[in-house]
Scaffold this motif. Structure first.
Motif, mmCIF file in Angstrom:
data_model
loop_
_atom_site.group_PDB
_atom_site.id
_atom_site.type_symbol
_atom_site.label_atom_id
_atom_site.label_comp_id
_atom_site.label_asym_id
_atom_site.label_seq_id
_atom_site.Cartn_x
_atom_site.Cartn_y
_atom_site.Cartn_z
ATOM 1 N N VAL A 53 0.835 -1.205 0.000
ATOM 2 C CA VAL A 53 0.000 0.000 0.000
ATOM 3 C C VAL A 53 0.866 1.249 0.000
ATOM 4 O O VAL A 53 0.593 2.218 -0.726
ATOM 5 N N ALA A 54 1.929 1.252 0.797
ATOM 6 C CA ALA A 54 2.799 2.424 0.877
ATOM 7 C C ALA A 54 3.428 2.746 -0.474
ATOM 8 O O ALA A 54 3.522 3.918 -0.878
ATOM 9 N N LEU A 55 3.853 1.712 -1.190
ATOM 10 C CA LEU A 55 4.444 1.932 -2.522
ATOM 11 C C LEU A 55 3.419 2.532 -3.483
ATOM 12 O O LEU A 55 3.746 3.403 -4.292
ATOM 13 N N ALA A 56 2.170 2.064 -3.387
ATOM 14 C CA ALA A 56 1.123 2.593 -4.265
ATOM 15 C C ALA A 56 0.696 3.991 -3.849
ATOM 16 O O ALA A 56 0.191 4.759 -4.677
ATOM 17 N N LEU A 57 0.890 4.339 -2.573
ATOM 18 C CA LEU A 57 0.484 5.660 -2.086
ATOM 19 C C LEU A 57 1.365 6.786 -2.623
ATOM 20 O O LEU A 57 0.903 7.916 -2.783
ATOM 21 N N VAL A 58 2.630 6.478 -2.875
ATOM 22 C CA VAL A 58 3.584 7.538 -3.233
ATOM 23 C C VAL A 58 3.144 8.318 -4.466
ATOM 24 O O VAL A 58 2.970 9.550 -4.400
ATOM 25 N N PRO A 59 2.960 7.673 -5.643
ATOM 26 C CA PRO A 59 2.572 8.464 -6.822
ATOM 27 C C PRO A 59 1.180 9.091 -6.676
ATOM 28 O O PRO A 59 0.939 10.172 -7.215
ATOM 29 N N GLU A 60 0.279 8.415 -5.942
ATOM 30 C CA GLU A 60 -1.060 8.976 -5.745
ATOM 31 C C GLU A 60 -0.972 10.278 -4.956
ATOM 32 O O GLU A 60 -1.583 11.282 -5.323
ATOM 33 N N ALA A 61 -0.238 10.264 -3.860
ATOM 34 C CA ALA A 61 -0.126 11.457 -3.019
ATOM 35 C C ALA A 61 0.543 12.605 -3.771
ATOM 36 O O ALA A 61 0.117 13.765 -3.673
ATOM 37 N N VAL A 62 1.579 12.289 -4.540
ATOM 38 C CA VAL A 62 2.264 13.329 -5.320
ATOM 39 C C VAL A 62 1.327 13.906 -6.381
ATOM 40 O O VAL A 62 1.236 15.130 -6.560
ATOM 41 N N ALA A 63 0.607 13.019 -7.074
ATOM 42 C CA ALA A 63 -0.301 13.481 -8.129
ATOM 43 C C ALA A 63 -1.408 14.358 -7.563
ATOM 44 O O ALA A 63 -1.750 15.403 -8.140
ATOM 45 N N PHE A 64 -1.970 13.971 -6.420
ATOM 46 C CA PHE A 64 -3.059 14.755 -5.844
ATOM 47 C C PHE A 64 -2.553 16.079 -5.283
ATOM 48 O O PHE A 64 -3.295 17.060 -5.233
ATOM 49 N N ALA A 65 -1.290 16.113 -4.844
ATOM 50 C CA ALA A 65 -0.701 17.384 -4.422
ATOM 51 C C ALA A 65 -0.597 18.337 -5.618
ATOM 52 O O ALA A 65 -0.878 19.542 -5.501
ATOM 53 N N PHE A 66 -0.208 17.787 -6.776
ATOM 54 C CA PHE A 66 -0.169 18.599 -7.990
ATOM 55 C C PHE A 66 -1.553 19.133 -8.333
ATOM 56 O O PHE A 66 -1.717 20.289 -8.736
ATOM 57 N N VAL A 67 -2.573 18.278 -8.195
ATOM 58 C CA VAL A 67 -3.942 18.692 -8.493
ATOM 59 C C VAL A 67 -4.352 19.866 -7.604
ATOM 60 O O VAL A 67 -4.960 20.833 -8.055
ATOM 61 N N ALA A 68 -4.010 19.789 -6.326
ATOM 62 C CA ALA A 68 -4.398 20.832 -5.374
ATOM 63 C C ALA A 68 -3.524 22.079 -5.493
ATOM 64 O O ALA A 68 -3.844 23.119 -4.907
ATOM 65 N N GLY A 69 -2.424 21.971 -6.226
ATOM 66 C CA GLY A 69 -1.544 23.122 -6.392
ATOM 67 C C GLY A 69 -0.608 23.356 -5.221
ATOM 68 O O GLY A 69 -0.245 24.494 -4.921
#
Length: 544
Positions: free
Chosen positions: A41-57
């Motif tokens: 789960v932690a490995l899958a969380l990394v790109p998701e968290a980064v991508a959503f941070a980009f979305v939020a600016g």
């Protein structure tokens, strides 16, 4: 009476089961499964968290800190072991305008207030209202979210540095082409194949972790040139630090952050509670809705004070966890701690993982999450239920989860009201207890949808001087029903006739008595052992 109130108060704040492994205990096998599930789960969380941070600016670390803080706290005190929480796209798309207009400090303040609202919802036990979500809405939610997860992976098929992630992964940017695209697709396919075949060979390690490990090893050893986690952003950082949001403490700030807080709190709780139900169906667990609300709120309050963007339950990562064998709080705690270790110590290694491996994992999540049997179900259920499934799916993809669920519940409620409104009818007969009287045996619920039809059942001009309305097979539900009863009574009163009500159930009796419609001259029994006829007062609600 005081003792009963204290008991009610105590039950409201009953201590939840916060044991890490309530069922299995700390067996080596169970611990291994939980830890490996957490690592996956932690490995899958990394790109998701980064991508959503980009979305939020916001900076990628703001998303990663949120994934760590929210994931850890909800794993410790959440209502359903096995669930995974973190930064999500559903919240990020709401945050982007706030960050753009007022800056990241206002986002942190908003997340704190959002958490407070969620704690209040949990204390007030508002989480139980998730029971009102019909099953067709749940199917639409699952299907829509599976499609959203799939679309979110599309951004990984773009040239690194050109992506403008919009939440669904269909924003601007240059798509991969030629050999890089074929390499990406090949590695995604290889990851999916490994995940599919691993359980048939061994269950020592979770299949998604095997897929990530094998594909990452091939890419690193042979130096295959494909997009990697580090191409999105660096995930290296320190421990999250306590930080009071730097915003003015005045009414103007409240006016800015309150609307966003309410929306974010609602979206976060809806997604979390629906995920709770979904995980519960897989793990065979029930309850915990109010505790989950409190946990989500506490997590967001803490996250806002430690520089995170807030979050809620994540259906994709939750599915990875439960499909990998995670059933206790240990997996969620491990996932959060592994993520923190990645940020502090293992960033260079994690940044070498190919995005194709993580995309392959998420594609398998999509396949496992989508309710494929819904196509068969839609041929067998009523047309309206099939329409709701499709509607919620489409709105989830086009708008967001909260809007989709609200729309689905409203449409389902209106359909239910319409179906019940059509049920109202009456059977007439001569009275056996009062000579010359006519009895209307009302069948079906009397509420706002059937009130007009109820009034039309009566033929005032043709009826005798006394009319008895028998509610043995009906219920008086709301103010529209009271208005309808008064309107009927007024018509008979104008014609010089009287109306009597019979066989009122206890709840109907209380409703009519409170409104002042019943003329009760003595203590009576509203149950059916004794048939009591009630006269009706008119002019109470002013309807004729």
């Amino acid at each position: 009476m005081p003792r009963a109130l204290l008991a009610s108060f105590a039950s409201r704040f009953a201590i939840p089961d916060l044991r890490w492994m309530p069922d299995d205990g700390f067996t080596p096998t169970r611990l291994r499964i939980e830890l490996l599930s957490g690592l996956t789960v932690a490995l899958a969380l990394v790109p998701e968290a980064v991508a959503f941070a980009f979305v939020a600016g916001v900076h990628p670390l703001v998303g990663l800190y949120a994934a760590f803080m929210v994931g850890l706290i909800t794993a410790l005190i959440g209502g359903r072991p096995g669930m995974i929480s973190g930064a999500t796209g559903a919240l990020a798309v709401v945050m982007v305008s706030l960050v753009a207009q007022h800056g990241v400090e206002y986002l942190f303040a908003t997340v704190v207030l959002m958490g407070i609202l969620q704690v209040i919802a949990g204390v007030m036990h508002w989480g139980r209202f998730i029971r009102l979500v019909p099953h067709p809405v749940m199917l639409g939610f699952v299907n829509g979210l599976a499609i959203v997860i799939f679309l979110a992976q599309m951004s990984q098929f773009k040239v690194p540095g050109t992506m403008e992630n919009t939440g669904h992964g269909l924003g601007g940017g240059e798509w991969l082409s030629g050999l890089p695209l074929f390499m990406m697709l090949g590695l995604v396919g290889l990851t999916m194949a490994i995940i599919w075949v691993t359980p048939r060979i061994t269950r020592v390690i979770p299949a998604p972790l095997a897929g990530i490990g094998v594909v990452a090893a091939l890419v690193i050893v042979f130096g295959i040139d494909v997009p990697r986690v580090g191409d999105m952003a660096s995930i290296e950082g320190g421990l999250p630090k306590f930080h009071i949001p730097m915003v003015p403490l005045n009414w103007e700030t409240i006016e800015i952050i309150l609307p966003y807080s309410i929306i974010l709190a609602a979206i976060g709780l809806i997604e979390s509670l629906l995920t709770l139900n979904l995980v519960g169906e897989i793990t065979g667990k029930r309850g915990g809705a109010s505790q989950e609300c409190i946990a989500q709120g506490a997590a967001n309050v803490a996250t806002g004070f430690f520089g995170g963007m807030g979050g809620c339950a994540m259906i994709g990562q939750s599915m990875i966890n439960v499909k990998s064998g995670g059933r206790t709080r240990v997996a969620g705690i491990a996932a959060a701690l592994f993520l923190l270790l990645f940020i502090l110590f293992a960033a260079p290694l994690i940044e070498q993982i190919p995005l194709a491996a993580l995309v392959g994992v998420m594609f398998m999540v999509v396949i496992g999450t989508f309710a494929w049997n819904s196509f068969n179900i839609m041929r067998k259920v009523p047309l309206m239920d099939a329409f709701v499934i499709v509607l919620v799916t489409v709105v989830t993809v086009m708008e967001d989860l909260a809007v989709a669920v609200v729309v689905g519940v409203i449409v389902s409620a209106l359909a239910y009201a319409w179906n019940n409104a059509k049920r109202i009818h009456a059977v007439t007969r001569d009275s056996e207890t009062e000579k010359g009287a006519k009895v209307y045996e009302v069948k079906g619920p009397l509420f706002f949808g059937s009130a007009e039809g109820f009034v039309e059942l009566f033929t005032v001009a043709e009826d005798p001087d006394t009319v008895i309305v028998d509610f043995a097979e009906s219920r008086v539900v709301d103010q529209s029903a009271l208005q309808a009863i008064e309107a009927v009574a007024a018509k008979y009163e104008t014609a010089g006739k009287r109306v009597m009500l019979r066989h009122l159930s206890r709840d109907c009796h209380q409703l009519l008595t409170k409104a002042g419609h019943l003329m009760v001259d003595s203590d009576d029994d509203p149950e059916y052992e004794l048939a009591v006829d009630y006269s009706v007062r008119t002019g109470i609600l002013g309807g004729h």
